[in-house]
Design a protein around this motif. Structure first.
Motif, PDB file in Angstrom:
ATOM      1  N   UNK A   1       0.835  -1.202   0.000  1.00  0.00           N
ATOM      2  CA  UNK A   1       0.000   0.000   0.000  1.00  0.00           C
ATOM      3  C   UNK A   1       0.874   1.257   0.000  1.00  0.00           C
ATOM      4  N   UNK A   2       1.938   1.228   0.794  1.00  0.00           N
ATOM      5  CA  UNK A   2       2.833   2.386   0.847  1.00  0.00           C
ATOM      6  C   UNK A   2       3.523   2.614  -0.491  1.00  0.00           C
ATOM      7  N   UNK A   3       3.951   1.532  -1.133  1.00  0.00           N
ATOM      8  CA  UNK A   3       4.609   1.666  -2.433  1.00  0.00           C
ATOM      9  C   UNK A   3       3.661   2.255  -3.474  1.00  0.00           C
ATOM     10  N   UNK A   4       2.427   1.780  -3.485  1.00  0.00           N
ATOM     11  CA  UNK A   4       1.463   2.308  -4.451  1.00  0.00           C
ATOM     12  C   UNK A   4       1.181   3.785  -4.176  1.00  0.00           C
ATOM     13  N   UNK A   5       1.175   4.186  -2.904  1.00  0.00           N
ATOM     14  CA  UNK A   5       0.982   5.599  -2.568  1.00  0.00           C
ATOM     15  C   UNK A   5       2.137   6.444  -3.087  1.00  0.00           C
ATOM     16  N   UNK A   6       3.360   5.923  -2.932  1.00  0.00           N
ATOM     17  CA  UNK A   6       4.536   6.646  -3.426  1.00  0.00           C
ATOM     18  C   UNK A   6       4.470   6.777  -4.948  1.00  0.00           C
ATOM     19  N   UNK A   7       4.116   5.681  -5.625  1.00  0.00           N
ATOM     20  CA  UNK A   7       4.027   5.722  -7.085  1.00  0.00           C
ATOM     21  C   UNK A   7       2.969   6.726  -7.539  1.00  0.00           C
ATOM     22  N   UNK A   8       1.819   6.708  -6.870  1.00  0.00           N
ATOM     23  CA  UNK A   8       0.747   7.648  -7.226  1.00  0.00           C
ATOM     24  C   UNK A   8       1.186   9.082  -6.956  1.00  0.00           C
ATOM     25  N   UNK A   9       1.862   9.290  -5.820  1.00  0.00           N
ATOM     26  CA  UNK A   9       2.292  10.630  -5.466  1.00  0.00           C
ATOM     27  C   UNK A   9       3.336  11.198  -6.407  1.00  0.00           C
ATOM     28  N   UNK A  10       4.010  10.344  -7.152  1.00  0.00           N
ATOM     29  CA  UNK A  10       5.040  10.811  -8.082  1.00  0.00           C
ATOM     30  C   UNK A  10       4.454  11.267  -9.411  1.00  0.00           C
ATOM     31  N   UNK A  11       3.191  10.989  -9.650  1.00  0.00           N
ATOM     32  CA  UNK A  11       2.562  11.460 -10.882  1.00  0.00           C
ATOM     33  C   UNK A  11       2.672  12.982 -10.953  1.00  0.00           C
ATOM     34  N   UNK A  12       2.857  13.532 -12.170  1.00  0.00           N
ATOM     35  CA  UNK A  12       2.744  12.913 -13.498  1.00  0.00           C
ATOM     36  C   UNK A  12       4.063  12.368 -14.059  1.00  0.00           C
ATOM     37  N   UNK A  13       5.027  12.109 -13.187  1.00  0.00           N
ATOM     38  CA  UNK A  13       6.328  11.647 -13.650  1.00  0.00           C
ATOM     39  C   UNK A  13       6.445  10.136 -13.462  1.00  0.00           C
ATOM     40  N   UNK A  14       7.146   9.452 -14.365  1.00  0.00           N
ATOM     41  CA  UNK A  14       7.241   7.987 -14.281  1.00  0.00           C
ATOM     42  C   UNK A  14       7.963   7.532 -13.014  1.00  0.00           C
TER      43      UNK A  14
ATOM     44  N   UNK B   1       0.406  15.244 -20.574  1.00  0.00           N
ATOM     45  CA  UNK B   1       0.057  13.849 -20.863  1.00  0.00           C
ATOM     46  C   UNK B   1      -0.834  13.260 -19.779  1.00  0.00           C
ATOM     47  N   UNK B   2      -0.580  13.667 -18.537  1.00  0.00           N
ATOM     48  CA  UNK B   2      -1.355  13.116 -17.416  1.00  0.00           C
ATOM     49  C   UNK B   2      -2.596  13.941 -17.123  1.00  0.00           C
ATOM     50  N   UNK B   3      -2.791  15.035 -17.854  1.00  0.00           N
ATOM     51  CA  UNK B   3      -3.949  15.892 -17.601  1.00  0.00           C
ATOM     52  C   UNK B   3      -3.831  16.640 -16.294  1.00  0.00           C
ATOM     53  N   UNK B   4      -2.585  16.931 -15.888  1.00  0.00           N
ATOM     54  CA  UNK B   4      -2.341  17.646 -14.635  1.00  0.00           C
ATOM     55  C   UNK B   4      -2.216  19.134 -14.924  1.00  0.00           C
ATOM     56  N   UNK B   5      -2.924  20.003 -14.161  1.00  0.00           N
ATOM     57  CA  UNK B   5      -2.811  21.451 -14.403  1.00  0.00           C
ATOM     58  C   UNK B   5      -1.384  21.926 -14.179  1.00  0.00           C
ATOM     59  N   UNK B   6      -1.023  22.936 -14.927  1.00  0.00           N
ATOM     60  CA  UNK B   6       0.316  23.515 -14.785  1.00  0.00           C
ATOM     61  C   UNK B   6       0.448  24.153 -13.416  1.00  0.00           C
ATOM     62  N   UNK B   7       1.601  23.916 -12.780  1.00  0.00           N
ATOM     63  CA  UNK B   7       1.827  24.512 -11.472  1.00  0.00           C
ATOM     64  C   UNK B   7       2.131  25.989 -11.587  1.00  0.00           C
ATOM     65  N   UNK B   8       1.672  26.729 -10.586  1.00  0.00           N
ATOM     66  CA  UNK B   8       1.914  28.172 -10.553  1.00  0.00           C
ATOM     67  C   UNK B   8       3.081  28.489  -9.629  1.00  0.00           C
ATOM     68  N   UNK B   9       3.689  29.644  -9.872  1.00  0.00           N
ATOM     69  CA  UNK B   9       4.739  30.115  -8.977  1.00  0.00           C
ATOM     70  C   UNK B   9       6.090  29.547  -9.290  1.00  0.00           C
TER      71      UNK B   9
END
Length: 272
Positions: A100-113, A264-272
């Motif tokens: 579960x922790x590994x999957x959380x880390x992988x998800x948290x790294x999105x949108x990067x591989x 590619x991941x449909x993630x909004x551009x970060x501001x600042x």
């Protein structure tokens, strides 16, 4: 069975195992003795089978040789003692919190591989952004279990899209060779030779040579990606399976790459 119990006193392979592992690491008997808190004479006697070490000494020797947990277990077994480290299957209920922790880390790294790998590059888990690395690869390289190292350097994998294959590919195999020096294994040597065979000749260093820092230049439909890699291992794991895993994350080396991966991941551009 207690830790100090000899599990097979009649088949003692310890002298040869100790000698082979020490010489493979180019460590003298004296250096090993100093590291393990014993004498050169004792090390010599153990390697000739004239002295059989207690379990605590075998553990100290394994630590001094910087053996993996798997090889520490093997050395204990060779000396006739029970293994010290458990080896769980990754799908066992006991390791569910880790999964579960590994999957959380992988998800948290999105949108990067990001990927979790077993030894020699076998993919255990990955986040959806991995598709930027695998797209266009031949089906035979994407059939489970997928080997990420072979996928990266094989002509039918990522290699055709890697703009700096000679430099980056040698960076990958040189890192593997460094690991092989610390943890000798004929299978790893053979795998490195296979991967080296996929690479073009490495050109001499130019004016822009960066030494060990070799970003991956990867062609994508949206433009060229420039990626850095980070490796994370489970240094304090006491389970063989966990100790052999590592997380490889790909990070954008410039804003253009970050923007492409976010799009590619449909993630909004970060501001600042």
């Amino acid at each position: 069975m207690g830790y100090n119990t000899r599990v097979n006193a009649t088949t003692d392979r310890f002298p040869g195992e100790l000698r082979d592992r020490r010489t493979a690491r180019r460590i003298s008997q004296l250096e090993l003795a100093i590291r393990a808190g014993t004498t050169q004479r004792h090390v010599s006697y153990m390697e000739r089978g004239r002295s059989h070490p207690g379990r605590a000494m075998v553990v100290r020797i394994a630590e001094s040789l910087e053996l993996s947990l798997r090889d520490r277990n093997k050395l204990l077994l060779a000396a006739g003692y029970a293994p010290a480290y458990a080896e769980s299957r990754l799908d066992e209920p006991l390791l569910r919190p880790v999964r579960d922790a590994l999957h959380s880390v992988l998800h948290g790294h999105m949108p990067y591989p990001a990927i979790v790998l077993r030894p020699y590059g076998e993919i255990v888990a990955a986040n959806p952004a991995l598709d930027v690395l695998t797209e266009g690869a031949a089906p035979h390289l994407l059939t489970p279990p997928v080997n990420m190292l072979r996928l990266m350097l094989h002509p039918d994998g990522m290699a055709a899209r890697v703009r700096n294959l000679a430099q980056w590919g040698r960076h990958v195999t040189d890192n593997m060779r460094s690991h092989a020096l610390r943890h000798p294994d004929p299978r790893l040597d053979a795998f490195i030779a296979e991967l080296d065979g996929y690479l073009p000749a490495k050109p001499p260093p130019g004016a822009d040579h960066l030494g060990f820092a070799v970003p991956l230049h990867l062609a994508a439909p949206e433009g060229e990606l420039r990626l850095l890699t980070t490796l994370t291992s489970f240094a304090t794991a006491v389970d063989v399976t966990l100790a052999e895993l590592h997380l490889e994350a790909f990070l954008p080396a410039d804003e253009a790459t970050a923007e492409i991966l976010r799009a590619r991941a449909g993630t909004p551009r970060r501001r600042g």
